[in-house]
Design a protein around this motif. Structure first.
Motif, PDB file in Angstrom:
ATOM      1  N   UNK A  78      21.017  -6.792 -40.332  1.00 11.55           N
ATOM      2  CA  UNK A  78      19.711  -6.137 -40.429  1.00 11.55           C
ATOM      3  C   UNK A  78      19.484  -5.249 -39.208  1.00 11.55           C
ATOM      4  N   UNK A  79      18.747  -4.177 -39.418  1.00 11.85           N
ATOM      5  CA  UNK A  79      18.304  -3.318 -38.320  1.00 11.85           C
ATOM      6  C   UNK A  79      16.900  -3.773 -37.955  1.00 11.85           C
ATOM      7  N   UNK A  80      16.638  -3.850 -36.656  1.00  5.62           N
ATOM      8  CA  UNK A  80      15.369  -4.379 -36.171  1.00  5.62           C
ATOM      9  C   UNK A  80      14.551  -3.304 -35.487  1.00  5.62           C
ATOM     10  N   UNK A  81      13.260  -3.601 -35.379  1.00  6.10           N
ATOM     11  CA  UNK A  81      12.360  -2.762 -34.599  1.00  6.10           C
ATOM     12  C   UNK A  81      11.361  -3.684 -33.915  1.00  6.10           C
ATOM     13  N   UNK A  82      10.812  -3.207 -32.802  1.00  4.58           N
ATOM     14  CA  UNK A  82       9.799  -4.004 -32.110  1.00  4.58           C
ATOM     15  C   UNK A  82       8.527  -3.999 -32.952  1.00  4.58           C
ATOM     16  N   UNK A  83       7.576  -4.800 -32.542  1.00  2.00           N
ATOM     17  CA  UNK A  83       6.314  -4.833 -33.285  1.00  2.00           C
ATOM     18  C   UNK A  83       5.560  -3.511 -33.174  1.00  2.00           C
ATOM     19  N   UNK A  84       5.888  -2.726 -32.140  1.00  2.00           N
ATOM     20  CA  UNK A  84       5.265  -1.407 -31.966  1.00  2.00           C
ATOM     21  C   UNK A  84       5.917  -0.344 -32.849  1.00  2.00           C
ATOM     22  N   UNK A  85       7.038  -0.663 -33.497  1.00  2.00           N
ATOM     23  CA  UNK A  85       7.729   0.293 -34.355  1.00  2.00           C
ATOM     24  C   UNK A  85       8.891   1.003 -33.693  1.00  2.00           C
TER      25      UNK A  85
ATOM     26  N   UNK B 275      20.589 -17.555 -46.394  1.00  2.00           N
ATOM     27  CA  UNK B 275      19.244 -17.022 -46.473  1.00  2.00           C
ATOM     28  C   UNK B 275      19.329 -15.526 -46.287  1.00  2.00           C
ATOM     29  N   UNK B 276      18.343 -14.856 -46.797  1.00  2.00           N
ATOM     30  CA  UNK B 276      18.363 -13.402 -46.715  1.00  2.00           C
ATOM     31  C   UNK B 276      17.083 -12.927 -46.035  1.00  2.00           C
ATOM     32  N   UNK B 277      17.155 -11.750 -45.507  1.00  2.00           N
ATOM     33  CA  UNK B 277      16.013 -11.154 -44.824  1.00  2.00           C
ATOM     34  C   UNK B 277      15.363 -10.125 -45.720  1.00  2.00           C
ATOM     35  N   UNK B 278      14.066  -9.993 -45.579  1.00  2.00           N
ATOM     36  CA  UNK B 278      13.307  -8.978 -46.297  1.00  2.00           C
ATOM     37  C   UNK B 278      12.736  -7.999 -45.265  1.00  2.00           C
ATOM     38  N   UNK B 279      12.540  -6.773 -45.672  1.00  2.00           N
ATOM     39  CA  UNK B 279      11.936  -5.780 -44.786  1.00  2.00           C
ATOM     40  C   UNK B 279      10.527  -6.242 -44.431  1.00  2.00           C
ATOM     41  N   UNK B 280      10.219  -6.226 -43.132  1.00  2.00           N
ATOM     42  CA  UNK B 280       8.903  -6.646 -42.660  1.00  2.00           C
ATOM     43  C   UNK B 280       8.861  -8.075 -42.146  1.00  2.00           C
ATOM     44  N   UNK B 281       9.911  -8.874 -42.348  1.00  2.00           N
ATOM     45  CA  UNK B 281       9.945 -10.244 -41.825  1.00  2.00           C
ATOM     46  C   UNK B 281       9.929 -10.230 -40.303  1.00  2.00           C
TER      47      UNK B 281
ATOM     48  N   UNK C 216      16.192 -19.036 -24.984  1.00  2.00           N
ATOM     49  CA  UNK C 216      17.417 -18.655 -25.682  1.00  2.00           C
ATOM     50  C   UNK C 216      17.151 -17.561 -26.721  1.00  2.00           C
ATOM     51  N   UNK C 217      15.904 -17.380 -27.110  1.00  2.00           N
ATOM     52  CA  UNK C 217      15.531 -16.408 -28.134  1.00  2.00           C
ATOM     53  C   UNK C 217      14.558 -15.407 -27.538  1.00  2.00           C
ATOM     54  N   UNK C 218      14.584 -14.192 -28.040  1.00  2.00           N
ATOM     55  CA  UNK C 218      13.632 -13.177 -27.607  1.00  2.00           C
ATOM     56  C   UNK C 218      13.010 -12.537 -28.839  1.00  2.00           C
ATOM     57  N   UNK C 219      11.848 -12.035 -28.668  1.00  2.00           N
ATOM     58  CA  UNK C 219      11.173 -11.390 -29.789  1.00  2.00           C
ATOM     59  C   UNK C 219       9.706 -11.776 -29.810  1.00  2.00           C
ATOM     60  N   UNK C 220       9.021 -11.604 -30.875  1.00  2.00           N
ATOM     61  CA  UNK C 220       9.507 -11.354 -32.232  1.00  2.00           C
ATOM     62  C   UNK C 220       9.784  -9.878 -32.493  1.00  2.00           C
ATOM     63  N   UNK C 221      10.669  -9.665 -33.435  1.00  2.00           N
ATOM     64  CA  UNK C 221      11.005  -8.331 -33.918  1.00  2.00           C
ATOM     65  C   UNK C 221      10.711  -8.283 -35.413  1.00  2.00           C
ATOM     66  N   UNK C 222      10.602  -7.082 -35.917  1.00  2.00           N
ATOM     67  CA  UNK C 222      10.364  -6.888 -37.349  1.00  2.00           C
ATOM     68  C   UNK C 222      11.636  -6.309 -37.969  1.00  2.00           C
ATOM     69  N   UNK C 223      11.965  -6.770 -39.158  1.00  2.00           N
ATOM     70  CA  UNK C 223      13.134  -6.239 -39.872  1.00  2.00           C
ATOM     71  C   UNK C 223      12.751  -4.868 -40.415  1.00  2.00           C
ATOM     72  N   UNK C 224      13.454  -3.836 -39.948  1.00  2.00           N
ATOM     73  CA  UNK C 224      13.177  -2.475 -40.395  1.00  2.00           C
ATOM     74  C   UNK C 224      13.951  -2.151 -41.664  1.00  2.00           C
ATOM     75  N   UNK C 225      15.220  -2.631 -41.724  1.00  2.00           N
ATOM     76  CA  UNK C 225      16.062  -2.314 -42.878  1.00  2.00           C
ATOM     77  C   UNK C 225      17.179  -3.347 -42.942  1.00  2.00           C
ATOM     78  N   UNK C 226      17.502  -3.802 -44.133  1.00  2.00           N
ATOM     79  CA  UNK C 226      18.661  -4.673 -44.332  1.00  2.00           C
ATOM     80  C   UNK C 226      19.817  -3.762 -44.701  1.00  2.00           C
TER      81      UNK C 226
END
Length: 151
Positions: free
Chosen positions: A127-134, A87-93, A111-121
């Motif tokens: 993938x590089x992640x960012x918090x929901x606040x950016x 599976x692949x990730x899209x920016x904004x997932x 066991x999991x933390x988040x949610x986070x937003x995919x900033x860049x694949x």
């Protein structure tokens, strides 16, 4: 330990490494000391006459072992391919991140933390992640440590 490894048949080839290298089954030291039937039946003159036949049989055994190893690798590849879901990730997932460090947590901690937003694949599978606040996260994350978050 090395003697054990060299005289034990492997699953891929069905032969011992000793046999594949020397073309004969190994005689264990304790069998020589205590006189096993194989050691007692050994005849030097008959062995010299059978040397040519042993070379041909050794090549055939190596060829068969090579085919068995190839079949084994193909079966492993099929099994691996069948159980891997790509599976692949899209920016904004929105995704959850696996908690890698369990330090200071107990067994009932999530066991999991988040949610986070995919900033860049950055590349397939990372993938590089960012918090929901950016706020960007410092490192790229492997796709194996991520799972989709469905709000």
């Amino acid at each position: 330990m090395l003697w054990y490894i060299r005289t034990t048949a492997t699953k891929p080839t069905g032969e011992t490494p000793f046999f594949l290298f020397y073309g004969a089954k190994a005689v264990l030291p304790f069998k020589i000391k205590h006189g096993s039937p194989r050691v007692l039946a050994f005849d030097e003159a008959r062995q010299d006459a059978a040397l040519g036949t042993d070379l041909v049989l050794g090549k055939e055994a190596r060829r068969q072992a090579s085919h068995r190893a190839a079949r084994y690798q193909q079966a492993l590849r099929r099994y691996h391919s069948r159980n891997i879901c790509s599976w692949s990730l899209e920016v904004g997932d929105l995704i959850l991140r696996w908690v890698l460090s369990r330090e200071g947590l107990h067994k009932l901690s999530p066991m999991w933390e988040g949610p986070f937003r995919v900033a860049r694949v950055s590349r397939p599978g990372a993938a590089r992640l960012e918090t929901e606040d950016g706020v960007p996260m410092p490192n790229a994350w492997n796709i194996q440590h991520l799972c989709m978050f469905y709000p």
